[in-house]
Design an enzyme around this catalytic site. Sequence first.
Site, PDB file in Angstrom:
ATOM      1  CG  ASN A   1      14.154  32.740 -37.570  1.00  0.00           C
ATOM      2  OD1 ASN A   1      15.195  33.169 -37.301  1.00  0.00           O
ATOM      3  ND2 ASN A   1      13.437  33.595 -37.750  1.00  0.00           N
TER       4      ASN A   1
ATOM      5  N   GLY B   1      11.525  26.394 -27.485  1.00  0.00           N
ATOM      6  CA  GLY B   1      12.409  26.705 -28.135  1.00  0.00           C
ATOM      7  C   GLY B   1      12.873  28.151 -27.291  1.00  0.00           C
ATOM      8  CB  THR B   2      10.419  31.279 -26.646  1.00  0.00           C
ATOM      9  OG1 THR B   2      10.327  31.198 -28.481  1.00  0.00           O
ATOM     10  CG2 THR B   2      10.290  31.782 -25.811  1.00  0.00           C
TER      11      THR B   2
ATOM     12  CB  CYS C   1       6.806  36.264 -34.012  1.00  0.00           C
ATOM     13  SG  CYS C   1       8.705  35.857 -34.557  1.00  0.00           S
TER      14      CYS C   1
ATOM     15  CB  THR D   1       3.790  18.306 -14.235  1.00  0.00           C
ATOM     16  OG1 THR D   1       3.348  18.495 -12.887  1.00  0.00           O
ATOM     17  CG2 THR D   1       3.396  16.772 -14.521  1.00  0.00           C
TER      18      THR D   1
ATOM     19  CD  GLN E   1      14.122  27.542 -37.968  1.00  0.00           C
ATOM     20  OE1 GLN E   1      14.128  26.577 -38.949  1.00  0.00           O
ATOM     21  NE2 GLN E   1      13.260  28.935 -37.954  1.00  0.00           N
TER      22      GLN E   1
ATOM     23  CB  SER F   1      11.915  24.327 -30.795  1.00  0.00           C
ATOM     24  OG  SER F   1      10.488  24.758 -30.363  1.00  0.00           O
TER      25      SER F   1
HETATM   26  N1  PLP Z   1      14.797  30.322 -32.227  1.00  0.00           N
HETATM   27  C1  PLP Z   1      14.512  30.302 -33.893  1.00  0.00           C
HETATM   28  C2  PLP Z   1      15.409  30.723 -34.717  1.00  0.00           C
HETATM   29  C3  PLP Z   1      13.044  29.883 -34.188  1.00  0.00           C
HETATM   30  O1  PLP Z   1      13.262  30.433 -35.615  1.00  0.00           O
HETATM   31  C4  PLP Z   1      12.768  30.093 -33.214  1.00  0.00           C
HETATM   32  C5  PLP Z   1      10.803  29.852 -34.061  1.00  0.00           C
HETATM   33  O2  PLP Z   1      10.521  30.642 -35.391  1.00  0.00           O
HETATM   34  C6  PLP Z   1      12.581  30.086 -32.212  1.00  0.00           C
HETATM   35  C7  PLP Z   1      13.880  30.148 -31.474  1.00  0.00           C
HETATM   36  C8  PLP Z   1      11.207  29.749 -31.037  1.00  0.00           C
HETATM   37  O3  PLP Z   1      11.088  28.285 -30.618  1.00  0.00           O
HETATM   38  P1  PLP Z   1       9.481  28.168 -30.457  1.00  0.00           P
HETATM   39  O4  PLP Z   1       8.791  28.330 -31.371  1.00  0.00           O
HETATM   40  O5  PLP Z   1       9.398  27.173 -29.860  1.00  0.00           O
HETATM   41  O6  PLP Z   1       9.453  28.947 -28.831  1.00  0.00           O
END
Ligand code: PLP
Length: 392
Positions: free
Chosen positions: A151, A71-72, A325, A237, A179, A199
Site C-alpha cells: 500500500n 480488508g482488516t 494509519c 446479519t 491494493q 476491500s
Molecule cells: N491491507 C492493505 C494492503 C491495505 O492497504 C488496507 C487498507 O489500507 C487494508 C489491508 C485494510 O483494509 P480496510 O481499510 O478495509 O480494513
Amino acid sequence: MRIYLDHNATTPMRPEVLEAMLPYLQGRFGNANSIHGWGREAKQALEQAREVVASALGAKDKDSIVFVSSGTEADNLALKGAAWAARDRGRHLVTSAVEHHAVINTCKSLEEQGFDVTPLPVDEEGLIDSETLRRSLRTDTTVISLMHANNETGVVSPIAEAAELARERGIVFHTDAVQTFGRVPIDVESLGVDLLSISGHKIYGPKGIGALYVRPGTRMVPHLHGGQQERGRRPGTENVAAAVGLARAAELCLASMPAETERLRTLRDRLEGAILSRIEGTRRNGHREQRLPNTSNISFRGADEESLILALDLEGIAVAAGAACTSGSLEPSHVLQAMGWKPESHGGALRFSLGSGTTQGDIERLIDLLPAVVERIRAAAAGHPEPALALA
Ligand code: PLP
C-alpha cells in the site's frame, strides 16, 4: 481546486455504486436469513453479489467468497482461521516485514497465543527473495501470508511462485490483495492462492465491506461466534447493501481496467519523472516496473513528510506519508525502513496515489507547485527563513 492523490487510503464511491445500494437500504431492507419475501429478496441480492465478486476473482465456486466488514477483518479471518485450524500440525507462520498492520498485528496476536512467526526481509526495491522464503519454511509451517501489492510503495510481489511452493509443502497460502483488486487483473486459479483478502472502499465502493476468498477444501475456523451466516464462517446479519455495492464497484473497475491502467500509468510516470528531474535530492522508493500503475513513493532529502503534507494540504492537495494509519501517528514507515530507507539521510517520503478522478491538469498543477514547497521546507529545516518571507 482541490486535488485528491490519496487513493490508496480510500476512494470516493461511484454514483452507480450508490444507486445499486440504495434499494437495499430502503424498500428492500429485509434480513437475508428470513424466509419471507423481504428476506428472500435480500438473500437473492446477496447471492448475486457473491457470484459477481467470485467471477471478478476468477473463482469457480461462488461459495468460496465470505463477506466480511473490511480488508482488516478478511486478513484476521484468514490468518487466525487457517493458523488455528492447522494447530495440530504446527504453529509456524511466514510473512513479510512490509505487510499492512492488519497482517502484522494479527501475527503479533497469534505470537501471544503461542504461534511462531517469521517476517521475511525485503530488498531495497521492496521484493522478497524466493530462496529466503524457501529457507524460512519448516516442517511445522502451516501458513504463509505475503501481500500482493504494498500500500505504501505499490510494489507488486510475484506471489504465484510463492503459492506454488506453499502448495508443494501442504502449506496454506494467503495474500492481502486489498491494493490490487480492481487495479490489476486477479485470477485465484493462476495465482494458486488458498486465501485472498479484498476491500470495498479501495475500489470506489462503500466502506465497511470486504471479502475473503477461501479455496474450497481450505481448513478454517471462524473467529467470531454466532449464527450460521456465510456458511458458518462469519456470523452476523449480512450487510446486503454493502455487498451489492462491492459487487457493482468490482464490475465497474474491471470494465474500465485496461484503459484506466494505461491512463494512470502515463500520469503517474509524468509526475514521477518531473519530480525526480526537477527537484534535487529526490528518489523513488520501490521497484520501478513491478508496481501498481497508480502509485509513486518518493523521498525528499532534507524535508520532513509532515511539513510536506501540511504545506500541500494548504494548497488543497491531498497526499500521504506511507500508509494512512501510520501517517496519523507519524511513526517512521516500517515498509520503507525494511527497504533500507533512513529518514535522516533520505528525508521524508510522500506517497502519491492516483485514481479515476485524477486529471492531467491535477498533475501539472502539482508539478508546478511542488519545487517551491520543497524548497521552502528545506530552507526552514536548515534554519533559514522562508525565501518568500525573506523577500517580503
Ligand atoms: N491491507 C492493505 C494492503 C491495505 O492497504 C488496507 C487498507 O489500507 C487494508 C489491508 C485494510 O483494509 P480496510 O481499510 O478495509 O480494513
